[in-house]
Design a protein around this motif. Sequence first.
Motif, PDB file in Angstrom:
ATOM      1  N   HIS A 294      14.159 -53.298  20.524  1.00  0.00           N
ATOM      2  CA  HIS A 294      13.773 -54.813  20.684  1.00  0.00           C
ATOM      3  C   HIS A 294      12.381 -55.009  20.956  1.00  0.00           C
ATOM      4  CE1 HIS A 294      17.787 -56.236  19.392  1.00  0.00           C
ATOM      5  NE2 HIS A 294      18.388 -55.366  20.225  1.00  0.00           N
ATOM      6  N   PRO A 393      17.040 -61.205  22.484  1.00  0.00           N
ATOM      7  CA  PRO A 393      17.987 -60.231  21.618  1.00  0.00           C
ATOM      8  C   PRO A 393      19.211 -60.353  21.977  1.00  0.00           C
ATOM      9  CG  PRO A 393      16.608 -58.890  23.002  1.00  0.00           C
ATOM     10  CD  PRO A 393      16.373 -60.521  23.345  1.00  0.00           C
ATOM     11  N   TYR A 398      18.746 -62.543  17.214  1.00  0.00           N
ATOM     12  CA  TYR A 398      17.630 -63.147  18.067  1.00  0.00           C
ATOM     13  C   TYR A 398      17.995 -64.562  18.481  1.00  0.00           C
ATOM     14  CZ  TYR A 398      14.949 -58.951  17.286  1.00  0.00           C
ATOM     15  OH  TYR A 398      14.636 -57.623  17.453  1.00  0.00           O
TER      16      TYR A 398
END
Length: 434
Positions: A294, A393, A398
């Motif tokens: 992420h 996230p 998301y």
Amino acid sequence: MRQILFIIMLFYFACMSGQEAHDSVKIFFNQETMNVDSSLERNRYALDRIADGLRRPGADSSYLLQRILVVGGSSPDGSAEFNRKLSEERANAVTDYLSRYIALPDSLKAIDFLGRDWNGLVRLVEDDPEVPYKEEALALLRQIVEEVQGNTPAKGDPLRRLKKLRYGVPYYYMYLHLFPELRASQLFMWYSQPETPQPDVMSVQPDTATVEAERPIELPALSTLPDVQETQEVQATSEAPAQPTQKPFYMDIRTNLLYDALAVPNIGVEFYLGNRWSVAGNWMYAWWKTDRRHRYWRIYGGDLALRRWFGKAAQRKPLTGHHLGLYGQVLIYDFEWGGRGYMAGEPGGNILDRANYAFGLEYGYSLPLARQLNLDFTLGLGYMGGTYYEYLPANGTYVWQATKDRHYVGPTKLEVSLVWLIGNGNCNKKGGKQ
């Protein structure tokens, strides 16, 4: 005195009957050198013209070479004695070059040397509207010419006085843009057109095509030079530049080293508009991501600035020294580093929907590093606005958190740019110093 001897030589040739045609070229030299360099672009065609003409003797020629005059010159930079010797050696170098193609008795050739060509510098300054403090510089140069010619008493070393004028600003401009035009030797050739072939005389066919870049002068037919007064006009014409002074062109290509350090490739370009104004544009693009961790590092956009240059360095050479300007920016970004992320603009929208924007006032200074390199420091203060989104996230996706409007006032632009100078005359002095 040297100018008077030159006039006498031209007048002597004018008195030689039967000469109906003429030709002339100008051969340029690198600074402080006296060797004929055929690799110089402006020399290549001139030397080819000379060689082609002198290689064509015989009955097919419609003209016979009658007289050759070589006049060596140098820029005012350096001592008078050094430049006198240098101009003499340059004239001899051109004569030696001619000897490769044709053997002429001494009675058919003459050599003269001007030393520091102050008259030529006066004409170049008169024709160049970009010379700083032009009227003051011309007044001083004309005074120097009067002293050199012996018409008025000398008031000290002329070069030193020119360097002191307005803290050297006009001198440094002349050094960069005008002095190269004076580092040259001029070659004059006169021909006659015989009524009947004369196989016992070396003959050549002059190239009558007019090429402005390599035909610095257009002498009148020598039969029209009955006295010294008219010959003085010819002398003034003969010392003109080999071609009209090419207008300098200044631009640069740059990269912001701060963006490079952050793994954001970028490139910029700047064009000089004249009168100490320029326009500059920059573009950057980075699209790095690691989905498993992420981590996103995405940004692209650019800015456009209108700049005004000022200070002594800017007067000496464009795109150098202090600059003040107005700028505008457009940015798209998406930053996340394992936690909360920030994304500019509407997701999935076009660049106008997604962009943040900024505008403001910038100040900078461009410092010479090397002959073709500068280092430019620029700071911009202004306003940044636009919409951005915060997200987190979660579970492989998301999750949107908030939509916010940005209203920020402060630094919005910071550059430490490596600048590559491009264009005619766009270079720093040796070592990067102005």
